[in-house]
Scaffold this motif. Structure first.
Motif, PDB file in Angstrom:
ATOM      1  N   VAL A   1     -20.713   0.083   3.426  1.00 40.33           N
ATOM      2  CA  VAL A   1     -20.262  -1.265   3.770  1.00 40.33           C
ATOM      3  C   VAL A   1     -21.430  -2.141   4.184  1.00 40.33           C
ATOM      4  CG1 VAL A   1     -18.031  -0.695   4.253  1.00 40.33           C
ATOM      5  CG2 VAL A   1     -19.543  -1.114   6.289  1.00 40.33           C
ATOM      6  N   GLU A   2     -21.111  -3.583   3.859  1.00 42.82           N
ATOM      7  CA  GLU A   2     -22.444  -4.443   4.498  1.00 42.82           C
ATOM      8  C   GLU A   2     -22.294  -4.206   5.869  1.00 42.82           C
ATOM      9  OE1 GLU A   2     -24.768  -6.054   2.519  1.00 42.82           O
ATOM     10  OE2 GLU A   2     -24.005  -4.901   0.804  1.00 42.82           O
TER      11      GLU A   2
ATOM     12  N   ASP B   1     -20.169  -6.676   7.684  1.00 44.83           N
ATOM     13  CA  ASP B   1     -18.712  -6.249   7.575  1.00 44.83           C
ATOM     14  C   ASP B   1     -18.638  -5.005   8.511  1.00 44.83           C
ATOM     15  OD1 ASP B   1     -18.045  -8.485   6.112  1.00 44.83           O
ATOM     16  OD2 ASP B   1     -18.827  -7.161   4.090  1.00 44.83           O
ATOM     17  N   CYS B   2     -19.459  -4.370   9.058  1.00 39.39           N
ATOM     18  CA  CYS B   2     -19.184  -3.108   9.983  1.00 39.39           C
ATOM     19  C   CYS B   2     -18.719  -3.478  11.243  1.00 39.39           C
ATOM     20  CB  CYS B   2     -20.469  -2.270   9.961  1.00 39.39           C
ATOM     21  SG  CYS B   2     -20.314  -0.617  10.336  1.00 39.39           S
ATOM     22  N   HIS B   3     -17.544  -3.505  11.423  1.00 40.44           N
ATOM     23  CA  HIS B   3     -16.726  -3.875  12.757  1.00 40.44           C
ATOM     24  C   HIS B   3     -15.475  -2.969  12.893  1.00 40.44           C
ATOM     25  CE1 HIS B   3     -19.312  -7.252  13.397  1.00 40.44           C
ATOM     26  NE2 HIS B   3     -19.296  -7.547  12.182  1.00 40.44           N
TER      27      HIS B   3
ATOM     28  N   MET C   1     -12.050  -4.487  12.319  1.00 37.95           N
ATOM     29  CA  MET C   1     -11.659  -5.141  11.132  1.00 37.95           C
ATOM     30  C   MET C   1     -11.174  -3.828   9.939  1.00 37.95           C
ATOM     31  SD  MET C   1     -11.598  -8.136  11.313  1.00 37.95           S
ATOM     32  CE  MET C   1     -11.220  -8.780   9.936  1.00 37.95           C
TER      33      MET C   1
END
Length: 130
Positions: free
Chosen positions: A98-99, A102-104, A107
């Motif tokens: 993943v970017e 976007d790595c949380h 989420m």
């Protein structure tokens, strides 16, 4: 500027802003927090301290449990000094393909949280071998 009220991913309705007192009546230390809640779905998400910005997406009981497990497995990688926090998140983004933006964990869905647990535990073993 206030954040947009999150939409519940389960029923697609707008969540409501509540206080920590409503979600955590047994935790007086959380009473003043802003939390977005969807009561029919028993889904909620906290906010960044002092803001109305959600920490992630609304989560039902299953997803809250999965996100908690993901943090328990992943956080020691950087909290115990094996890696720096930024380095750990970079590794996780690459591992999950993943970017980084976007790595949380907040989420992620249940399946991705399960992947975080598996990969993080394997990484902990690798770090311990040194």
């Amino acid at each position: 500027m206030s954040e947009l009220t999150p939409i519940c991913p389960y029923c697609k309705q707008f969540s409501k802003s509540v206080t920590g007192k409503e979600i955590y009546p047994h935790r007086k230390d959380l009473f003043n927090l802003v939390i977005y809640s969807c009561l029919p779905c028993n889904a909620y998400v906290g906010t960044h301290k002092g803001t109305t910005k959600p920490l992630g997406r609304l989560a039902n009981k299953e997803l809250r449990k999965a996100k908690s497990a993901a943090h328990r497995a992943f956080d020691p990688l950087w909290k115990l000094g094996g890696m720096k926090r930024k380095e750990a998140y970079k590794w996780l983004a690459e591992t999950l393909d993943v970017e980084p933006i976007d790595c949380h964990i907040g989420m992620f869905d249940v399946e991705t949280c399960e992947d975080v647990v598996m990969h993080s535990l394997n990484k902990q073993e690798d770090l311990c071998e040194w």
